[in-house]
Structure formats: structure tokens, C-alpha cells
Design a protein around this motif. Structure first.
Motif, PDB file in Angstrom:
ATOM      1  N   LEU A  38       1.013  -1.640   0.156  1.00 57.33           N
ATOM      2  CA  LEU A  38      -0.145   0.121   0.120  1.00 57.33           C
ATOM      3  C   LEU A  38       0.670   1.082  -0.189  1.00 57.33           C
ATOM      4  CD1 LEU A  38      -2.709   0.738   2.425  1.00 57.33           C
ATOM      5  CD2 LEU A  38      -1.059   2.487   2.421  1.00 57.33           C
ATOM      6  N   VAL A  39       0.223   2.235  -1.245  1.00 53.09           N
ATOM      7  CA  VAL A  39       1.524   3.375  -0.908  1.00 53.09           C
ATOM      8  C   VAL A  39       0.877   4.652  -0.588  1.00 53.09           C
ATOM      9  CG1 VAL A  39       3.548   3.250  -1.741  1.00 53.09           C
ATOM     10  CG2 VAL A  39       1.371   3.249  -3.444  1.00 53.09           C
ATOM     11  N   THR A  40       1.310   5.569   0.366  1.00 57.24           N
ATOM     12  CA  THR A  40       0.184   6.593   0.660  1.00 57.24           C
ATOM     13  C   THR A  40       1.324   8.229   0.708  1.00 57.24           C
ATOM     14  OG1 THR A  40      -1.117   7.787   1.899  1.00 57.24           O
ATOM     15  CG2 THR A  40       0.089   6.261   3.025  1.00 57.24           C
ATOM     16  N   TYR A  41       0.715   9.772   0.588  1.00 56.99           N
ATOM     17  CA  TYR A  41       1.568  10.613   0.551  1.00 56.99           C
ATOM     18  C   TYR A  41       1.539  10.711   1.729  1.00 56.99           C
ATOM     19  CZ  TYR A  41      -2.363  12.296   1.624  1.00 56.99           C
ATOM     20  OH  TYR A  41      -3.800  12.841   2.083  1.00 56.99           O
ATOM     21  N   CYS A  42       0.961  10.037   2.667  1.00 57.01           N
ATOM     22  CA  CYS A  42       0.885  10.631   3.716  1.00 57.01           C
ATOM     23  C   CYS A  42       2.470   9.572   4.944  1.00 57.01           C
ATOM     24  CB  CYS A  42      -0.095  10.601   4.300  1.00 57.01           C
ATOM     25  SG  CYS A  42      -0.213  11.215   6.785  1.00 57.01           S
ATOM     26  N   ALA A  43       2.699  11.098   5.546  1.00 62.24           N
ATOM     27  CA  ALA A  43       3.388   9.492   6.164  1.00 62.24           C
ATOM     28  C   ALA A  43       3.408  10.530   7.909  1.00 62.24           C
ATOM     29  CB  ALA A  43       5.272  10.617   5.692  1.00 62.24           C
ATOM     30  N   LYS A  44       2.490  11.044   8.472  1.00 64.37           N
ATOM     31  CA  LYS A  44       1.827  10.615   9.883  1.00 64.37           C
ATOM     32  C   LYS A  44       2.682  10.096  10.662  1.00 64.37           C
ATOM     33  CE  LYS A  44      -0.501  15.274   9.731  1.00 64.37           C
ATOM     34  NZ  LYS A  44      -1.574  15.627  10.302  1.00 64.37           N
ATOM     35  N   GLY A  45       3.615   9.909  11.471  1.00 62.44           N
ATOM     36  CA  GLY A  45       3.479   8.959  12.768  1.00 62.44           C
ATOM     37  C   GLY A  45       2.690   8.437  13.444  1.00 62.44           C
ATOM     38  N   GLU A  46       1.455   8.562  13.218  1.00 67.04           N
ATOM     39  CA  GLU A  46      -0.037   8.431  13.773  1.00 67.04           C
ATOM     40  C   GLU A  46       0.234   7.139  12.589  1.00 67.04           C
ATOM     41  OE1 GLU A  46      -1.190   9.050  16.982  1.00 67.04           O
ATOM     42  OE2 GLU A  46      -3.227   7.333  16.224  1.00 67.04           O
ATOM     43  N   VAL A  47      -0.240   7.682  11.091  1.00 66.27           N
ATOM     44  CA  VAL A  47      -0.469   6.741  10.301  1.00 66.27           C
ATOM     45  C   VAL A  47       0.765   5.462  10.680  1.00 66.27           C
ATOM     46  CG1 VAL A  47      -0.799   6.743   7.397  1.00 66.27           C
ATOM     47  CG2 VAL A  47      -1.733   8.941   9.260  1.00 66.27           C
ATOM     48  N   LYS A  48       1.495   5.856  10.825  1.00 60.32           N
ATOM     49  CA  LYS A  48       2.882   4.449  10.264  1.00 60.32           C
ATOM     50  C   LYS A  48       2.384   3.674  11.985  1.00 60.32           C
ATOM     51  CE  LYS A  48       6.341   7.755   9.595  1.00 60.32           C
ATOM     52  NZ  LYS A  48       7.675   7.750   9.229  1.00 60.32           N
TER      53      LYS A  48
END
Ligand SMILES: C[S@@+](CC[C@H](N)C(=O)[O-])C[C@H]1O[C@@H](n2cnc3c(N)ncnc32)[C@H](O)[C@@H]1O
Length: 223
Positions: free
Chosen positions: A184-194
Motif C-alpha cells: 500500500l502506498v500513500t503520500y502521508c507519512a504522519k507518525g500516527e498513520v505509520k
């Protein structure tokens, strides 16, 4: 929704949603971002091990990722089944004004872009012998996916704008429809998302982001 067309820094258009104070793409470059995150870090990564690829996109929007993927499919000699989910399809009046076909190169981009938008929903349509498109009109929260996928383009509005798209429940649902070795790829790299991606089983890679963004994320489903 109150939507207007804006020009991003690479010359390609994007959309601004006034009610959400949010853009559909990076203002540093819509095409640049889509190519970097979804094509280069997603499609090209998966195509090193597969030449027939089932893709699921969350957020069809302007159809830019669908168009870029089509063009790459032809270039790399791949076979792609592209399923894309959209809760709020755009009016053709807006779509017809977007300048993507003038920016992307390739053969007949204008005709392909129009076909991608005007073809029937809820049906798999052969756009070319190598590229089938299946558009689903539904919400991510309500849909029950029937297929399984090698690659997911996760292109929802940002977590601060639409937190309900970035929950543990949503990512667990996507993890369950991803094939082993899929990404899965996404532009968002927020810590919470990871952290949420890790919690539901993804192995998480932080990769360099497109111009203007330090990082992006690829989550992998290991065998
Ligand atoms: C960042 S934009 C998509 C960008 C798109 N990939 C493109 O290239 O234009 C997010 C998209 O998600 C859609 N969306 C919003 N809520 C949704 C939901 N609950 N389920 C599915 N799609 C949703 C929006 O309408 C919008 O088109």
C-alpha cells in the motif's frame, strides 16, 4: 461541495475544496506527486516481481492516478486490473477543464482520460487489451471488497481533514484484501498513520517524498 481548479507548481491542475480547505494533490505539483508516490514507489516497485497487477485505488477523484497508471501499463508492457473507489464523483464540467491530457504525453491521453471518466460504474471495462478499469461508487466505510489486490493506492484527503479514512478499522480492511507480498502506498507519512499501519500488520517503509514533502510511506504485507 465548493470546488475550484488551481494550478500547481509543475504546471498541472488540481482541485481545491473550500469546505474542507483541502487540495486533491500537493500544491508543489499534482502530476509530480502522483508519479512519485503511486507510479514510481508503487507500480514500478510491484512490477519488479509481477507483470499482471491488481490495483485498488482509494479516492478516484480527478482520475489522474488512473490515467498515469494506464500510460505506464502501455510503456512497461504490464496487464493491470484497476479498481477505484469514489464516494463523490466529480461533475464532468470540472473534469473537462483539467489539463492532465496536455501534460502527460503518451498516445491519445485526451481520449483515454475522457473514457476513464465516462465509462460505466460498477462494471469492469476494458480500456485497452492491457488495462481494465472498474469504478466503484461507494464509501470506504460501507463497501465490502470482493477482489484481492497486489497494490493499493491510498489517496484519501489528509487525516486532519478526514480522520475517518485513516482508522485502524479501515487499514485492517485494506490489509485483509491485499495479497501476500502486496504493498500500500500513500503520500502521508504522519507518525500516527505509520503506527496504525504497523498495528494492523503492515511492515512500514518511510521513503523520500516528492518535491516539497520529506517522506511518504509504503506498507508491505509480508508472506
Ligand atoms: C485526495 S482526493 C483523491 C485524489 C485522486 N486520487 C486524484 O488523483 O484526483 C480524495 C478523494 O476521496 C474521496 N472520498 C472522500 N470520502 C470518501 C469515502 N468515505 N470513501 C471513498 N472516497 C472518499 C473524495 O471525494 C476525493 O475524490
Amino acid at each position: 461541495m465548493n470546488i475550484s481548479i488551481i494550478k500547481t507548481e509543475d504546471g498541472s491542475d488540481s482541485l481545491y475544496v473550500k469546505d474542507l480547505n483541502e487540495h486533491y494533490h500537493s500544491t508543489h505539483g499534482a502530476i509530480q506527486e502522483s508519479k512519485h508516490v503511486y507510479i514510481d514507489s508503487g507500480l514500478k516497485h510491484v512490477s519488479t516481481i509481477l507483470d499482471c497487477i491488481n490495483i485498488l485505488e482509494i479516492g478516484f477523484g480527478t482520475g489522474l492516478n488512473a490515467l498515469l497508471t494506464y500510460l505506464e501499463t502501455e510503456k512497461l508492457n504490464l496487464n493491470v486490473n484497476y479498481t477505484t473507489l469514489e464516494a463523490y464523483p466529480l461533475d464532468m464540467e470540472i473534469v473537462n477543464k483539467l489539463n492532465y491530457a496536455d501534460c502527460v504525453g503518451g498516445e491519445n491521453p485526451k481520449e483515454i482520460f475522457t473514457t476513464i471518466h465516462t465509462c460505466e460504474w460498477e462494471k469492469s471495462i476494458a480500456i485497452s487489451p492491457h488495462y481494465n478499469l472498474h469504478k466503484l461508487k461507494n464509501t470506504l466505510q460501507q463497501i465490502g471488497f470482493v477482489g484481492s489486490y497486489n497494490l493499493i493506492y491510498f489517496d484519501a484527503f489528509a487525516p486532519n481533514v478526514q480522520p475517518e479514512m485513516w482508522t485502524e478499522e479501515v487499514f485492517a480492511k485494506l490489509f485483509s484484501v491485499l495479497k501476500p507480498n502486496g504493498s500500500l502506498v500513500t503520500y502521508c507519512a504522519k507518525g500516527e498513520v505509520k503506527r496504525t499501519l504497523k498495528k494492523v500488520g503492515f511492515e512500514v517503509e518511510s521513503l523520500p517524498g516528492p518535491p516539497g514533502k520529506r517522506e511518504m510511506v509504503r506498507g508491505n504485507k509480508k508472506l
